[in-house]
Every structure is written in structure tokens, then in C-alpha cells.
Scaffold this motif. Structure first.
Motif, PDB file in Angstrom:
ATOM      1  N   ALA A  37       1.086 -27.280 -35.382  1.00  7.59           N
ATOM      2  CA  ALA A  37      -0.352 -27.493 -35.231  1.00  7.59           C
ATOM      3  C   ALA A  37      -1.087 -26.180 -35.442  1.00  7.59           C
ATOM      4  O   ALA A  37      -0.571 -25.100 -35.123  1.00  7.59           O
ATOM      5  N   VAL A  38      -2.305 -26.269 -35.966  1.00  9.68           N
ATOM      6  CA  VAL A  38      -3.148 -25.089 -36.178  1.00  9.68           C
ATOM      7  C   VAL A  38      -4.231 -25.058 -35.109  1.00  9.68           C
ATOM      8  O   VAL A  38      -4.943 -26.046 -34.904  1.00  9.68           O
ATOM      9  N   SER A  39      -4.339 -23.920 -34.442  1.00 10.38           N
ATOM     10  CA  SER A  39      -5.354 -23.763 -33.402  1.00 10.38           C
ATOM     11  C   SER A  39      -6.748 -23.746 -34.016  1.00 10.38           C
ATOM     12  O   SER A  39      -6.986 -23.096 -35.038  1.00 10.38           O
ATOM     13  N   LYS A  40      -7.675 -24.439 -33.383  1.00  7.21           N
ATOM     14  CA  LYS A  40      -9.045 -24.425 -33.913  1.00  7.21           C
ATOM     15  C   LYS A  40      -9.721 -23.072 -33.639  1.00  7.21           C
ATOM     16  O   LYS A  40     -10.785 -22.795 -34.165  1.00  7.21           O
ATOM     17  N   TYR A  41      -9.058 -22.232 -32.832  1.00  4.95           N
ATOM     18  CA  TYR A  41      -9.604 -20.900 -32.558  1.00  4.95           C
ATOM     19  C   TYR A  41      -9.053 -19.845 -33.521  1.00  4.95           C
ATOM     20  O   TYR A  41      -9.431 -18.681 -33.464  1.00  4.95           O
TER      21      TYR A  41
ATOM     22  N   ASP B 287       5.716 -30.099 -29.095  1.00  4.23           N
ATOM     23  CA  ASP B 287       6.587 -31.239 -28.786  1.00  4.23           C
ATOM     24  C   ASP B 287       5.887 -32.536 -29.203  1.00  4.23           C
ATOM     25  O   ASP B 287       4.654 -32.620 -29.193  1.00  4.23           O
ATOM     26  N   VAL B 288       6.676 -33.536 -29.523  1.00  6.73           N
ATOM     27  CA  VAL B 288       6.146 -34.813 -30.005  1.00  6.73           C
ATOM     28  C   VAL B 288       5.182 -35.457 -29.004  1.00  6.73           C
ATOM     29  O   VAL B 288       4.275 -36.196 -29.403  1.00  6.73           O
ATOM     30  N   ILE B 289       5.333 -35.160 -27.717  1.00  7.98           N
ATOM     31  CA  ILE B 289       4.513 -35.809 -26.681  1.00  7.98           C
ATOM     32  C   ILE B 289       3.185 -35.106 -26.409  1.00  7.98           C
ATOM     33  O   ILE B 289       2.368 -35.600 -25.644  1.00  7.98           O
ATOM     34  N   TRP B 290       2.947 -33.956 -27.021  1.00  6.88           N
ATOM     35  CA  TRP B 290       1.774 -33.156 -26.643  1.00  6.88           C
ATOM     36  C   TRP B 290       0.507 -33.481 -27.415  1.00  6.88           C
ATOM     37  O   TRP B 290      -0.587 -33.079 -27.005  1.00  6.88           O
ATOM     38  N   ALA B 291       0.623 -34.192 -28.541  1.00 14.80           N
ATOM     39  CA  ALA B 291      -0.541 -34.403 -29.415  1.00 14.80           C
ATOM     40  C   ALA B 291      -1.768 -34.940 -28.676  1.00 14.80           C
ATOM     41  O   ALA B 291      -2.859 -34.370 -28.794  1.00 14.80           O
ATOM     42  N   PRO B 292      -1.626 -36.004 -27.858  1.00 14.59           N
ATOM     43  CA  PRO B 292      -2.831 -36.536 -27.210  1.00 14.59           C
ATOM     44  C   PRO B 292      -3.460 -35.553 -26.226  1.00 14.59           C
ATOM     45  O   PRO B 292      -4.670 -35.600 -25.988  1.00 14.59           O
ATOM     46  N   GLN B 293      -2.638 -34.679 -25.662  1.00 12.38           N
ATOM     47  CA  GLN B 293      -3.139 -33.780 -24.617  1.00 12.38           C
ATOM     48  C   GLN B 293      -3.818 -32.531 -25.177  1.00 12.38           C
ATOM     49  O   GLN B 293      -4.648 -31.925 -24.506  1.00 12.38           O
ATOM     50  N   LEU B 294      -3.442 -32.133 -26.393  1.00 13.95           N
ATOM     51  CA  LEU B 294      -3.981 -30.895 -26.978  1.00 13.95           C
ATOM     52  C   LEU B 294      -4.925 -31.155 -28.147  1.00 13.95           C
ATOM     53  O   LEU B 294      -5.487 -30.215 -28.709  1.00 13.95           O
ATOM     54  N   ALA B 295      -5.107 -32.417 -28.515  1.00 13.75           N
ATOM     55  CA  ALA B 295      -5.786 -32.781 -29.765  1.00 13.75           C
ATOM     56  C   ALA B 295      -7.140 -32.108 -29.965  1.00 13.75           C
ATOM     57  O   ALA B 295      -7.474 -31.679 -31.072  1.00 13.75           O
ATOM     58  N   ASP B 296      -7.925 -32.006 -28.897  1.00 10.43           N
ATOM     59  CA  ASP B 296      -9.295 -31.487 -29.029  1.00 10.43           C
ATOM     60  C   ASP B 296      -9.328 -30.020 -29.444  1.00 10.43           C
ATOM     61  O   ASP B 296     -10.371 -29.539 -29.910  1.00 10.43           O
ATOM     62  N   GLN B 297      -8.209 -29.308 -29.264  1.00  6.42           N
ATOM     63  CA  GLN B 297      -8.214 -27.876 -29.567  1.00  6.42           C
ATOM     64  C   GLN B 297      -7.405 -27.530 -30.824  1.00  6.42           C
ATOM     65  O   GLN B 297      -7.127 -26.372 -31.087  1.00  6.42           O
TER      66      GLN B 297
ATOM     67  N   VAL C 105      -3.200 -34.197 -35.973  1.00  2.00           N
ATOM     68  CA  VAL C 105      -3.374 -32.921 -35.277  1.00  2.00           C
ATOM     69  C   VAL C 105      -2.132 -32.023 -35.362  1.00  2.00           C
ATOM     70  O   VAL C 105      -2.183 -30.853 -34.981  1.00  2.00           O
ATOM     71  N   ALA C 106      -1.016 -32.559 -35.871  1.00  4.28           N
ATOM     72  CA  ALA C 106       0.177 -31.734 -36.056  1.00  4.28           C
ATOM     73  C   ALA C 106       1.022 -32.316 -37.182  1.00  4.28           C
ATOM     74  O   ALA C 106       1.072 -33.527 -37.364  1.00  4.28           O
ATOM     75  N   MET C 107       1.666 -31.417 -37.920  1.00  3.57           N
ATOM     76  CA  MET C 107       2.489 -31.805 -39.074  1.00  3.57           C
ATOM     77  C   MET C 107       3.945 -31.918 -38.620  1.00  3.57           C
ATOM     78  O   MET C 107       4.477 -30.977 -38.017  1.00  3.57           O
ATOM     79  N   PRO C 108       4.628 -33.028 -38.901  1.00  5.41           N
ATOM     80  CA  PRO C 108       6.031 -33.155 -38.482  1.00  5.41           C
ATOM     81  C   PRO C 108       6.925 -32.076 -39.095  1.00  5.41           C
ATOM     82  O   PRO C 108       6.867 -31.827 -40.303  1.00  5.41           O
ATOM     83  N   LEU C 109       7.733 -31.447 -38.243  1.00  7.44           N
ATOM     84  CA  LEU C 109       8.635 -30.373 -38.682  1.00  7.44           C
ATOM     85  C   LEU C 109      10.091 -30.840 -38.651  1.00  7.44           C
ATOM     86  O   LEU C 109      10.819 -30.715 -39.623  1.00  7.44           O
TER      87      LEU C 109
END
Length: 421
Positions: free
Chosen positions: A306-310, A87-97, A127-131
């Protein structure tokens, strides 16, 4: 060994080697409507072109449930999921991963709306590509408004009056199950979107302003929530307090609502062969409130990849993200799922304008788009939103007045903020 046998052996070895090199990727998506079916079609094309295999991991359609699961997987360092639809609002919360896509997408990122790219950029990292992007509108029954000599409402008060009149007259004429207005009233992120529109369109601010100020406890916001409360069990079914997007669409698409607030995905589905409202509806910007400073407001939505760093297959996962977000695939998604492209030039595409005529017209909705306060509240946004939708749901359910619930909400948010967001 003759030449033919040698060549066959070499070819077989090459096929085995390429099969061994092929990646098995997983993408998670909680898409609604026919979104998953369209995604699968696009993945089939990618598989043929790349030789890689992609599995869809379906998720609940509730964005709140999705976000909770994503956080669990990422916190555990889960390497089974390569690509997340976010979701558009999640980038700041998930960015580190998430993997930084800046370098990998520098050849194509300039095609997209700069504001959307900016929303997915955290501390200089994409951290994420617009879809696809998203903003809701007011769906209305053209046939019923024409029948009763009405025009699409410009204010919420006008909507309530028109909805009640048509609902009552249609029930008298035998349509016992019809309601005036359906929307998303369940206690989840979708209610934050709906209620932000009521509040902002009445001049009541954006919950938390861009500078971090907590603004929600004000008379215009309270008035907007009391207005929405008055709809329940008058022009909206009592069950609306449990509705998400698909429940609202279900009532609408069976011909049992005069108005609906929903996202663009419901447009192509509403015109499907099995729809009772096919060819009978249109869309308009959401209404405005009646207080000073009132103007139409539509919550900015949208989904990204977004691509998981794991991920153990980061290169292939990035290739998949770029493929799905490409101009050709966004065009396919626009035509088949009425998802709004993030690539600017597609708004002038003749095929899209012919097949989904609302897409060029949605620019008017975007002019009134309002972001949720995820940027100022950063990693605390999810808790801010949860507190907000709880206060709203309590008000709509009759558990305290809007003024009481907003005063309590202000205290909760002040405590959550502490010295700073």
C-alpha cells in the motif's frame, strides 16, 4: 569552449539533474525467514532500473506489533514511509490513509486472483496491491512417519495419537528433545489464525459470521479449544504458549518435531543447506475435527503493498509497488522464499513447479481457506481478534474452561458490536 567540453558539461548537468530528480523511498516490512533478504534483492533491481533509492524499515515479525506501529505512523501523518507491506486483514482499517491504486494498476490487476483483489478493495477503492498470498499447512516428517508405518493424519485426534507415539518412541531411542507437534500459541494474531482453524475445522463457525452474527460461543468451538489445550505439555512443549512462527520453525528445523503448523515460507528454509530436516519432510492439508460438519480449514493469509497518502513521492511509490508485485518479481519471490503468487498463471509455471513443487499443490490448501472475520467486523476487527486470542490463550493456559471463556468472549463481542459492526 570546444564541442567535447560542452558535451561533457551537458552530460554532467544531466546526471546531476537526474540524481536530483531521483526519489528516496522507504518501505516497511516485518517479513520472516529470508523474506527481507529477497526483498532487498528485488529493490536492488528496481534501483538500477529506476534510478530511485529504496530503504527497508524493518519491523517486528509479530503482525500485532506491526499493525500497532502502522496505525501510530499513519495517525501522525508520517511522510517518511512511502510503502507499507500490509496483512490481508488490514485494508478496511487503514483504507482512509492509503492511496487509491485503482487507476494506476488497471493494466495489471486482472492477472491476480479476484478474491484477493476484492479483499483489498474498500468502498470501490483498491487500497493495496496483492504481493503474495498465504495459507498454512501441516508439515510432517516423512522419514519418521514411514519408520513407524503412519500416514499423514486426516483428523486432529489422529495427529495427537501419531505425534504421541512417535515422540515417545523416538525419545526412548535417544532423541530426548523431540516433540510431537509445534504451532503458534503466543497471545497475538497468529493464535487467532491457529484457533480459527481448530474451531472451523470442528464445525464451530468463524467467530463472527459473514452476516455479522457472533457465533463463537458454541459446544463445537469449546470442544476444539479443549482439544488444543490437551496438547500442551503432552505432544507440544509448554513453551508453545509463547511461540510465534519463527520459534515453531526453530524447533522443527533442528529436527525436534514430528509435525508443525506453519505458512509456506518455512518450506524453502526447511530444505536449506543448514537444515536438519532437509529432504525429510512434506506438507499436507491441516487436519479436521471430529464433530459433525468437520472439515480441514486453513486461515487465509497474505501480504499486500500500500502507498501512504502522506508520501511525498506517490508516483514513484506506485511504480515501486507495481514492480514488486509484477509477474517477474512474484516468480523470483516464489522460487527464493516459497511465497505463494497472487498471479494465477504462475501456478502453471514450469520453473516454479521444479524449484518449489509445493506451490502448484498448495491449490488444495486454498480450497479449504477460511477468512478471518475482518470483512463483517470492519474497523473493529483488531479488537475482536484481540478478545478472541485472549480467550483462547486463557483456555490453553488453564485460566478457565473453554466454555467459560467463550461465554465471556460472546459478552465482550456483543458489547463491542453495539447496534452494528
Amino acid at each position: 569552449m570546444n564541442m567535447r567540453t560542452a558535451l561533457l558539461g551537458f552530460a554532467s548537468a544531466m546526471i546531476i539533474a537526474s540524481a536530483a530528480n531521483a526519489a528516496n523511498l522507504s518501505i516497511v516490512s516485518g517479513d520472516t525467514g529470508n523474506g527481507l533478504a529477497v526483498l532487498r534483492e528485488k529493490l536492488d533491481i528496481f534501483e538500477k532500473q529506476s534510478g530511485n533509492k529504496v530503504t527497508i524499515v524493518p519491523m517486528p515479525s509479530s503482525t500485532t506489533d506491526q499493525f500497532g506501529q502502522y496505525k501510530l505512523w499513519l495517525a501522525a501523518g508520517n511522510s517518511d514511509i512511502d510503502v507499507y507491506q500490509t496483512d490481508v486483514i488490514w485494508a478496511p482499517q487503514l483504507a482512509d490513509q492509503l492511496v487509491d491504486l485503482t487507476e494506476a494498476t488497471k493494466d495489471v490487476i486482472g492477472q491476480h486472483f479476484p478474491s484477493i483483489v476484492e479483499s483489498q478493495t474498500v468502498n470501490g477503492k483498491l487500497v493495496a496491491m496483492p504481493l503474495f498470498t498465504d495459507a498454512p499447512a501441516l508439515y510432517y516428517r516423512k522419514d519418521l512417519l514411514e519408520k513407524y508405518g503412519k500416514t499423514p493424519p486426516k483428523t486432529w485426534a489422529e495427529l495427537a495419537a501419531t505425534a504421541k507415539e512417535i515422540q515417545d518412541k523416538e525419545r526412548e531411542a535417544g532423541s530426548k528433545d523431540i516433540w510431537g507437534f509445534v504451532w503458534q500459541g503466543n497471545a497475538y494474531e497468529g493464535l487467532t489464525c491457529n484457533a480459527l482453524e481448530w474451531v472451523k475445522s470442528n464445525g464451530g463457525g468463524q467467530i463472527v459470521e459473514a452476516d455479522g452474527e457472533i457465533s463463537i460461543n458454541n459446544p463445537k468451538a469449546a470442544e476444539a479449544l479443549e482439544m488444543a489445550k490437551s496438547w500442551v505439555n503432552t505432544i507440544s512443549p509448554p513453551g508453545v504458549l509463547a511461540y510465534q512462527e519463527e520459534e515453531a520453525r526453530g524447533v522443527w528445523q533442528t529436527g525436534n518435531a514430528v509435525f508443525m503448523r506453519n505458512w509456506p515460507y518455512a518450506y524453502s528454509l526447511g530444505n536449506g543447506a543448514d537444515s536438519a530436516v532437509k529432504g525429510k519432510f512434506d506438507v499436507a492439508p491441516l487436519p479436521a475435527g471430529s464433530a459433525e460438519g468437520a472439515a480441514s480449514a486453513a486461515t487465509l493469509g497474505g501480504w499486500n503493498l500500500a502507498v501512504s497518502k502522506y508520501s511525498k513521492n506517490q508516483k514513484e511509490a506506485i511504480d515501486l509497488v507495481k514492480f514488486l508485485a509484477s509477474k517477474e518479481m512474484q516468480k523470483k519471490q516464489a522460487i527464493e522464499a516459497s511465497n505463494l503468487p497472487t498471479i494465477i498463471e504462475l501456478y502453471d509455471d514450469a520453473d516454479i513447479a521444479k524449484e518449489v513443487p509445493i506451490i502448484p499443490r498448495w491449490k488444495e490448501v486454498f480450497l479449504n481457506a477460511v477468512p478471518r472475520p475482518s470483512a463483517p467486523t470492519k474497523v473493529k476487527y483488531n479488537e475482536v481478534s484481540s478478545n478472541f486470542w485472549t480467550a483462547v490463550h486463557n483456555t490453553l493456559s488453564g485460566n478457565g474452561s473453554a466454555a467459560e471463556n467463550l461465554e465471556l468472549l460472546e459478552a465482550q463481542l456483543t458489547k463491542l458490536k453495539g447496534s452494528s459492526w
